[in-house]
Write an enzyme that holds these catalytic residues in place. Structure first.
Site, PDB file in Angstrom:
ATOM      1  N   LYS A 116      39.456  38.794  31.771  1.00  0.00           N
ATOM      2  CA  LYS A 116      40.370  39.933  31.879  1.00  0.00           C
ATOM      3  C   LYS A 116      41.359  39.927  30.723  1.00  0.00           C
ATOM      4  O   LYS A 116      41.721  40.972  30.192  1.00  0.00           O
ATOM      5  CB  LYS A 116      41.129  39.895  33.215  1.00  0.00           C
ATOM      6  CG  LYS A 116      40.250  40.252  34.396  1.00  0.00           C
ATOM      7  CD  LYS A 116      40.935  40.016  35.731  1.00  0.00           C
ATOM      8  CE  LYS A 116      42.052  41.004  35.997  1.00  0.00           C
ATOM      9  NZ  LYS A 116      42.533  40.909  37.403  1.00  0.00           N
ATOM     10  N   GLY A 164      42.423  40.570  44.030  1.00  0.00           N
ATOM     11  CA  GLY A 164      43.831  40.229  44.196  1.00  0.00           C
ATOM     12  C   GLY A 164      44.090  38.736  44.425  1.00  0.00           C
ATOM     13  O   GLY A 164      45.227  38.315  44.640  1.00  0.00           O
ATOM     14  N   LYS A 200      53.685  41.856  32.551  1.00  0.00           N
ATOM     15  CA  LYS A 200      54.940  42.383  33.068  1.00  0.00           C
ATOM     16  C   LYS A 200      54.642  43.034  34.410  1.00  0.00           C
ATOM     17  O   LYS A 200      53.627  43.719  34.557  1.00  0.00           O
ATOM     18  CB  LYS A 200      55.481  43.421  32.073  1.00  0.00           C
ATOM     19  CG  LYS A 200      56.696  44.159  32.536  1.00  0.00           C
ATOM     20  CD  LYS A 200      57.938  43.486  32.054  1.00  0.00           C
ATOM     21  CE  LYS A 200      59.180  44.153  32.607  1.00  0.00           C
ATOM     22  NZ  LYS A 200      60.301  43.210  32.686  1.00  0.00           N
ATOM     23  N   GLU A 274      40.215  50.220  35.157  1.00  0.00           N
ATOM     24  CA  GLU A 274      41.370  50.373  36.045  1.00  0.00           C
ATOM     25  C   GLU A 274      42.660  50.445  35.239  1.00  0.00           C
ATOM     26  O   GLU A 274      42.842  49.687  34.278  1.00  0.00           O
ATOM     27  CB  GLU A 274      41.426  49.200  37.025  1.00  0.00           C
ATOM     28  CG  GLU A 274      40.173  49.114  37.891  1.00  0.00           C
ATOM     29  CD  GLU A 274      40.289  48.124  39.036  1.00  0.00           C
ATOM     30  OE1 GLU A 274      39.631  48.343  40.056  1.00  0.00           O
ATOM     31  OE2 GLU A 274      41.030  47.113  38.911  1.00  0.00           O
ATOM     32  N   GLU A 287      42.119  46.345  33.895  1.00  0.00           N
ATOM     33  CA  GLU A 287      40.857  45.584  33.903  1.00  0.00           C
ATOM     34  C   GLU A 287      39.665  46.508  34.018  1.00  0.00           C
ATOM     35  O   GLU A 287      39.794  47.684  34.370  1.00  0.00           O
ATOM     36  CB  GLU A 287      40.834  44.550  35.038  1.00  0.00           C
ATOM     37  CG  GLU A 287      40.685  45.155  36.410  1.00  0.00           C
ATOM     38  CD  GLU A 287      40.138  44.164  37.442  1.00  0.00           C
ATOM     39  OE1 GLU A 287      39.494  43.168  37.072  1.00  0.00           O
ATOM     40  OE2 GLU A 287      40.332  44.420  38.631  1.00  0.00           O
ATOM     41  N   ARG A 291      30.315  46.931  37.332  1.00  0.00           N
ATOM     42  CA  ARG A 291      29.371  47.053  38.460  1.00  0.00           C
ATOM     43  C   ARG A 291      29.656  48.349  39.193  1.00  0.00           C
ATOM     44  O   ARG A 291      30.580  49.069  38.844  1.00  0.00           O
ATOM     45  CB  ARG A 291      29.590  45.889  39.423  1.00  0.00           C
ATOM     46  CG  ARG A 291      31.061  45.810  39.821  1.00  0.00           C
ATOM     47  CD  ARG A 291      31.321  44.854  40.932  1.00  0.00           C
ATOM     48  NE  ARG A 291      32.730  44.515  41.030  1.00  0.00           N
ATOM     49  CZ  ARG A 291      33.672  45.239  41.576  1.00  0.00           C
ATOM     50  NH1 ARG A 291      33.382  46.417  42.090  1.00  0.00           N
ATOM     51  NH2 ARG A 291      34.920  44.837  41.624  1.00  0.00           N
TER      52      ARG A 291
HETATM   53  P1  ADP Z   1      41.980  42.056  40.805  1.00  0.00           P
HETATM   54  O1  ADP Z   1      40.985  41.899  39.685  1.00  0.00           O
HETATM   55  O2  ADP Z   1      42.297  40.767  41.495  1.00  0.00           O
HETATM   56  O3  ADP Z   1      41.654  43.190  41.730  1.00  0.00           O
HETATM   57  P2  ADP Z   1      43.783  43.732  39.234  1.00  0.00           P
HETATM   58  O4  ADP Z   1      44.198  43.312  37.894  1.00  0.00           O
HETATM   59  O5  ADP Z   1      42.705  44.773  39.325  1.00  0.00           O
HETATM   60  O6  ADP Z   1      43.355  42.441  40.083  1.00  0.00           O
HETATM   61  O7  ADP Z   1      45.006  44.254  40.089  1.00  0.00           O
HETATM   62  C1  ADP Z   1      44.885  44.588  41.449  1.00  0.00           C
HETATM   63  C2  ADP Z   1      46.154  45.259  41.945  1.00  0.00           C
HETATM   64  O8  ADP Z   1      47.278  44.396  41.726  1.00  0.00           O
HETATM   65  C3  ADP Z   1      46.536  46.553  41.248  1.00  0.00           C
HETATM   66  O9  ADP Z   1      45.883  47.670  41.794  1.00  0.00           O
HETATM   67  C4  ADP Z   1      48.035  46.580  41.523  1.00  0.00           C
HETATM   68  O10 ADP Z   1      48.319  46.910  42.865  1.00  0.00           O
HETATM   69  C5  ADP Z   1      48.423  45.128  41.354  1.00  0.00           C
HETATM   70  N1  ADP Z   1      48.794  44.807  39.955  1.00  0.00           N
HETATM   71  C6  ADP Z   1      47.988  44.336  38.985  1.00  0.00           C
HETATM   72  N2  ADP Z   1      48.658  44.169  37.828  1.00  0.00           N
HETATM   73  C7  ADP Z   1      49.936  44.551  38.063  1.00  0.00           C
HETATM   74  C8  ADP Z   1      51.134  44.612  37.265  1.00  0.00           C
HETATM   75  N3  ADP Z   1      51.160  44.224  36.004  1.00  0.00           N
HETATM   76  N4  ADP Z   1      52.259  45.047  37.879  1.00  0.00           N
HETATM   77  C9  ADP Z   1      52.262  45.419  39.175  1.00  0.00           C
HETATM   78  N5  ADP Z   1      51.188  45.381  39.970  1.00  0.00           N
HETATM   79  C10 ADP Z   1      50.024  44.960  39.439  1.00  0.00           C
END
Ligand code: ADP
Length: 454
Positions: A116, A164, A200, A274, A287, A291
């Site tokens: 990522k 998450g 951040k 995303e 990210e 898939r």
């Molecule tokens: P994963 O790959 O574990 O699903 P993601 O990077 O896609 O993780 O993030 C999943 C969720 O986490 C996002 O939809 C958002 O709710 C929260 N999130 C991710 N990055 C941030 C950020 N920099 N600040 C605030 N919330 C975030």
């Protein structure tokens, strides 16, 4: 086109892949673990094969078990679904080395987008804005230094992460010191890779993602975007398209930029980029998922495109067969993840035997579910029981149809989040289209659950 596809997954997605194979006239074999012997996909398939015990490491995550099943059943391709081995470059490579086709991006493409942290930089170089963050963290001291530079609050994120897991919000150096090792070991345990980076933390963000499809000849389209801001613990609960967070002009512009960047970076097959959208409406790439996504049905409902068929055709080396001008989105669609979990008990996963099961119907109502009366929900896997997707010409009509459908939906015997969905639908913040990803974690599900019991 393929002769026969091994479906190396379970639950509703195994069923969805089986349906795609049938409509395309391609043979299919469902690979199941001992816990899924009685699954609907295994029952409906013309052919099914056991690939090992309930423990996913010895079945759905076991390359030798899956590949030998494909060979003995005479398959020429493997569909990994989502989760499990679907984004594993090593697996894609082994599949290819056995003369089979992996239905997804080629191994080297998966490899390029596996980290990522590296993908953030790669797509940043191709013009997508990213959230201020760090490179890969060497150690705790490095993390503290980088967090100071970025400015608290920051989010610790596993570079190999998903779902998450291992993600941790830290508001000061003390929390960073306390969380660094824990996140690292959670990531190591969950993904076999403990590397972390920082981003951040955006306080009130919305999750908006762009669906793309790119063939091996470099033809690329996007299929619009989905808003997945209704989450609990950074995991999606409700998704909708179009996103109420963006104007039409802004969402098509974002989708155009996203597909252009990822095509230039050499992506191939279905993919989802995303983004988090801040209060000002600016979108930042977080990210890519290499898939098919759980929430693909809402894109299918507004565009009329069979995305699984498209994915299979791309993997078979066929051209997209359509251009961006052919992609038209009509109306509004919302998906509800029906989960075996108890919102009143901290979303704890539930298992048990399904008694009565009634799937709703009517115009614009689609149910993707592997449930049937008497089905035993195993506790070995994730809690997804199915997805209820609703289409209507407008968002308010979609909400009305969704509520009617959720009232019809009946899953006896297992505690689910159906009532929570109804309560969210009735919530003014949702009705106004203003949900941010932290809503449920901030207020908890209690007010929603209480409202739904009234
Ligand atoms: P994963 O790959 O574990 O699903 P993601 O990077 O896609 O993780 O993030 C999943 C969720 O986490 C996002 O939809 C958002 O709710 C929260 N999130 C991710 N990055 C941030 C950020 N920099 N600040 C605030 N919330 C975030």
């Amino acid at each position: 086109m393929f002769n026969k596809i091994l479906i190396a997954n379970r639950g509703e997605i195994a069923l969805r892949i089986l349906r795609a194979c049938r409509t395309m006239g391609v043979g299919a074999v469902v690979a199941y673990s001992e816990a899924d012997r009685d699954s609907l996909a295994a029952q409906l398939a013309d052919e099914a094969i056991c690939i090992g015990p309930a423990d996913a490491r010895r079945s759905y995550l076991s390359a030798p078990a899956i590949i030998s099943a494909a060979i003995v059943t005479g398959c020429d391709a493997i569909h990994p679904g989502y989760g499990f081995l679907s984004e594993d470059p090593g697996f894609a490579e082994v599949v290819r080395a056995h003369g089979l086709t992996f239905i997804g991006p080629p191994a080297e493409v998966l490899e390029r987008f596996a980290s990522k942290e590296a993908t953030r930089r790669l797509l940043g170089d191709h013009g997508l804005p990213t959230i201020p963050g760090s490179g890969m963290l060497r150690d705790e001291a490095h993390a503290l230094e980088e967090a100071e530079r970025i400015g608290y609050p920051v989010l610790l994120k596993p570079s190999a992460g998903g779902g998450g897991k291992g993600m941790r919000l830290v508001r000061n150096p003390r929390e960073l010191e306390a969380g660094f090792k824990v996140s690292g070991s959670e990531a190591k345990a969950g993904f076999g890779d403990g590397s972390l980076y920082l981003e951040k933390y955006l306080e009130d963000n919305r999750h908006v993602e762009v669906q793309v499809a790119i063939d091996r000849f470099g033809n690329a389209i996007h299929m619009g975007e989905r808003d997945c801001s209704v989450q609990r613990r950074h995991q999606k609960l409700i998704e909708e398209t179009p996103s109420p967070a963006l104007t039409d002009a802004a969402r098509w512009e974002l989708a155009d930029r996203a597909v252009k960047a990822v095509a230039e970076a050499g992506y191939e097959n279905l993919g989802t980029l995303e983004f988090l959208v801040d209060a000002k409406g600016d979108a930042y790439f977080i990210e890519i998922n290499c898939r098919v996504q759980v929430e693909h049905p809402i894109t299918e409902m507004v565009t009329g495109i069979d995305m699984l068929a498209l994915q299979i055709r791309i993997a078979a080396g066929e051209p997209l067969g359509m251009t961006q001008a052919d992609v038209q989105a009509r109306g509004h669609a919302i998906e509800f993840r029906i989960l075996a979990e108890d919102p009143a008990k901290d979303f704890r996963p539930q298992a048990g035997q399904v008694g009565a099961f009634i799937a709703p119907g009517g115009p614009g109502v689609r149910m993707d579910s592997h449930l049937y009366p008497g089905y035993e929900v195993p506790n070995d896997y994730d809690s997804l029981l199915g997805k209820l997707s609703i289409w209507a010409p407008t968002r308010s009509e979609a909400i009305a149809r969704a509520d009617a459908a959720l009232r019809e939906l009946l899953v006896d015997g297992v505690t689910t989040n159906i009532e929570l969905h109804r309560a969210i639908l009735a919530n003014q913040v949702f009705i106004d289209g203003k949900v941010t990803t932290n809503l449920l974690d901030r207020v908890g599900s209690a007010p929603f659950v209480a409202a739904s019991n009234r």
